[in-house]
Design a protein around this motif. Structure first.
Motif, PDB file in Angstrom:
ATOM      1  N   VAL A 183      13.479   4.509 -20.737  1.00 58.32           N
ATOM      2  CA  VAL A 183      12.635   5.521 -20.120  1.00 58.32           C
ATOM      3  C   VAL A 183      12.817   5.443 -18.604  1.00 58.32           C
ATOM      4  CG1 VAL A 183      10.257   6.289 -19.742  1.00 58.32           C
ATOM      5  CG2 VAL A 183      10.934   5.400 -21.969  1.00 58.32           C
ATOM      6  N   GLU A 184      13.146   6.586 -17.999  1.00 64.51           N
ATOM      7  CA  GLU A 184      13.247   6.634 -16.546  1.00 64.51           C
ATOM      8  C   GLU A 184      11.873   6.319 -15.955  1.00 64.51           C
ATOM      9  OE1 GLU A 184      14.314   9.867 -13.062  1.00 64.51           O
ATOM     10  OE2 GLU A 184      14.740  10.370 -15.137  1.00 64.51           O
ATOM     11  N   ASP A 185      11.841   5.584 -14.892  1.00 70.52           N
ATOM     12  CA  ASP A 185      10.588   5.220 -14.216  1.00 70.52           C
ATOM     13  C   ASP A 185       9.637   4.459 -15.138  1.00 70.52           C
ATOM     14  OD1 ASP A 185      11.634   6.645 -12.072  1.00 70.52           O
ATOM     15  OD2 ASP A 185      10.488   8.452 -12.524  1.00 70.52           O
ATOM     16  N   PHE A 186      10.202   3.627 -16.013  1.00 67.64           N
ATOM     17  CA  PHE A 186       9.411   2.906 -17.014  1.00 67.64           C
ATOM     18  C   PHE A 186       8.334   2.016 -16.410  1.00 67.64           C
ATOM     19  CE2 PHE A 186      12.482  -0.120 -15.666  1.00 67.64           C
ATOM     20  CZ  PHE A 186      11.893  -1.349 -15.806  1.00 67.64           C
ATOM     21  N   ASN A 187       8.520   1.590 -15.180  1.00 68.21           N
ATOM     22  CA  ASN A 187       7.566   0.651 -14.594  1.00 68.21           C
ATOM     23  C   ASN A 187       6.795   1.244 -13.424  1.00 68.21           C
ATOM     24  OD1 ASN A 187       9.691   0.734 -12.813  1.00 68.21           O
ATOM     25  ND2 ASN A 187       9.732  -1.454 -12.428  1.00 68.21           N
ATOM     26  N   TYR A 188       6.775   2.570 -13.314  1.00 68.65           N
ATOM     27  CA  TYR A 188       5.981   3.211 -12.273  1.00 68.65           C
ATOM     28  C   TYR A 188       4.526   3.286 -12.713  1.00 68.65           C
ATOM     29  CZ  TYR A 188       9.807   4.905  -9.316  1.00 68.65           C
ATOM     30  OH  TYR A 188      10.852   5.007  -8.454  1.00 68.65           O
ATOM     31  N   GLY A 189       3.657   3.455 -11.748  1.00 71.91           N
ATOM     32  CA  GLY A 189       2.258   3.656 -12.075  1.00 71.91           C
ATOM     33  C   GLY A 189       2.052   5.031 -12.683  1.00 71.91           C
ATOM     34  N   THR A 190       0.914   5.192 -13.300  1.00 73.83           N
ATOM     35  CA  THR A 190       0.592   6.473 -13.914  1.00 73.83           C
ATOM     36  C   THR A 190      -0.896   6.768 -13.744  1.00 73.83           C
ATOM     37  OG1 THR A 190       0.863   7.786 -15.925  1.00 73.83           O
ATOM     38  CG2 THR A 190       0.104   5.539 -16.218  1.00 73.83           C
ATOM     39  N   LEU A 191      -1.230   8.029 -13.782  1.00 77.05           N
ATOM     40  CA  LEU A 191      -2.627   8.434 -13.753  1.00 77.05           C
ATOM     41  C   LEU A 191      -3.093   8.619 -15.188  1.00 77.05           C
ATOM     42  CD1 LEU A 191      -2.690  11.090 -10.902  1.00 77.05           C
ATOM     43  CD2 LEU A 191      -3.503   8.739 -10.816  1.00 77.05           C
ATOM     44  N   LEU A 192      -4.214   8.029 -15.498  1.00 76.29           N
ATOM     45  CA  LEU A 192      -4.781   8.136 -16.842  1.00 76.29           C
ATOM     46  C   LEU A 192      -6.167   8.745 -16.759  1.00 76.29           C
ATOM     47  CD1 LEU A 192      -3.900   4.538 -18.053  1.00 76.29           C
ATOM     48  CD2 LEU A 192      -2.802   6.649 -18.802  1.00 76.29           C
ATOM     49  N   PRO A 221       0.811  -1.218   0.000  1.00 74.45           N
ATOM     50  CA  PRO A 221       0.000   0.000   0.000  1.00 74.45           C
ATOM     51  C   PRO A 221       0.848   1.273   0.000  1.00 74.45           C
ATOM     52  CG  PRO A 221      -0.836  -1.550   1.633  1.00 74.45           C
ATOM     53  CD  PRO A 221       0.445  -2.114   1.084  1.00 74.45           C
ATOM     54  N   ASN A 222       1.952   1.270   0.760  1.00 78.03           N
ATOM     55  CA  ASN A 222       2.800   2.464   0.813  1.00 78.03           C
ATOM     56  C   ASN A 222       3.469   2.731  -0.522  1.00 78.03           C
ATOM     57  OD1 ASN A 222       2.157   2.951   3.472  1.00 78.03           O
ATOM     58  ND2 ASN A 222       3.942   1.888   4.284  1.00 78.03           N
ATOM     59  N   VAL A 223       3.915   1.679  -1.189  1.00 81.52           N
ATOM     60  CA  VAL A 223       4.555   1.843  -2.491  1.00 81.52           C
ATOM     61  C   VAL A 223       3.556   2.399  -3.494  1.00 81.52           C
ATOM     62  CG1 VAL A 223       5.613   0.620  -4.423  1.00 81.52           C
ATOM     63  CG2 VAL A 223       6.292   0.064  -2.089  1.00 81.52           C
ATOM     64  N   GLU A 224       2.348   1.847  -3.487  1.00 84.05           N
ATOM     65  CA  GLU A 224       1.323   2.347  -4.408  1.00 84.05           C
ATOM     66  C   GLU A 224       0.987   3.807  -4.121  1.00 84.05           C
ATOM     67  OE1 GLU A 224      -2.495   0.609  -5.516  1.00 84.05           O
ATOM     68  OE2 GLU A 224      -1.407  -1.246  -5.872  1.00 84.05           O
ATOM     69  N   MET A 225       0.947   4.173  -2.850  1.00 85.23           N
ATOM     70  CA  MET A 225       0.652   5.564  -2.488  1.00 85.23           C
ATOM     71  C   MET A 225       1.767   6.482  -2.992  1.00 85.23           C
ATOM     72  SD  MET A 225      -1.275   7.846  -1.310  1.00 85.23           S
ATOM     73  CE  MET A 225      -2.541   7.015  -0.405  1.00 85.23           C
ATOM     74  N   MET A 226       3.007   6.061  -2.864  1.00 82.64           N
ATOM     75  CA  MET A 226       4.128   6.864  -3.358  1.00 82.64           C
ATOM     76  C   MET A 226       4.050   6.997  -4.878  1.00 82.64           C
ATOM     77  SD  MET A 226       5.773   7.881  -0.729  1.00 82.64           S
ATOM     78  CE  MET A 226       7.329   8.416  -1.358  1.00 82.64           C
ATOM     79  N   TRP A 227       3.720   5.895  -5.561  1.00 82.88           N
ATOM     80  CA  TRP A 227       3.562   5.950  -7.018  1.00 82.88           C
ATOM     81  C   TRP A 227       2.451   6.921  -7.381  1.00 82.88           C
ATOM     82  CZ3 TRP A 227       3.592   0.131  -8.828  1.00 82.88           C
ATOM     83  CH2 TRP A 227       4.908  -0.326  -8.852  1.00 82.88           C
ATOM     84  N   ALA A 228       1.344   6.835  -6.664  1.00 84.70           N
ATOM     85  CA  ALA A 228       0.201   7.703  -6.963  1.00 84.70           C
ATOM     86  C   ALA A 228       0.568   9.177  -6.777  1.00 84.70           C
ATOM     87  CB  ALA A 228      -0.991   7.331  -6.088  1.00 84.70           C
ATOM     88  N   MET A 229       1.311   9.477  -5.731  1.00 82.38           N
ATOM     89  CA  MET A 229       1.712  10.862  -5.495  1.00 82.38           C
ATOM     90  C   MET A 229       2.634  11.355  -6.610  1.00 82.38           C
ATOM     91  SD  MET A 229       2.208  10.669  -1.339  1.00 82.38           S
ATOM     92  CE  MET A 229       3.420  11.955  -1.330  1.00 82.38           C
TER      93      MET A 229
END
Length: 105
Positions: free
Chosen positions: A80-89, A1-9
């Protein structure tokens, strides 16, 4: 959950910058990375049938969709830097980033 929250931010910060860019510059003239053309070409080869103007969350988050998205993203490791991070669509490209129109992928 913390990792996902950091990705979301982080994704939200990127989304704000990105939305400001696409709102102020004609997107056909906008290059975000040196790999834009490659990414788009690979995207169209892999997801040629994906409707992109209005996204279906099931086509992004279901297990079969994840099995297609993971290998696609891995192609850009080291490119691509951060190629596997989440993204907002934005689900509907004609609307802005709102709670109802945004999905974290």
């Amino acid at each position: 959950p913390n990792v996902e929250m950091m990705w979301a931010m982080r994704a939200y910060q990127h989304a704000e910058v990105y939305f400001n860019l696409i709102s102020s510059v004609d997107p056909k003239f906008l290059k975000l990375t040196q790999a834009d053309d490659r990414i788009y070409g690979e995207f169209r080869k892999t997801f040629g049938d994906l409707k992109i103007d209005v996204l279906d969350p099931e086509e992004l988050k279901s297990e079969p969709a994840k099995e297609r998205w993971r290998p696609f993203c891995m192609r850009f490791e080291g490119v691509v830097e951060d190629f596997n991070y989440g993204t907002l669509l934005r689900l509907d490209c004609r609307k802005g980033y709102t709670e109802e129109n945004t999905i974290f992928g």
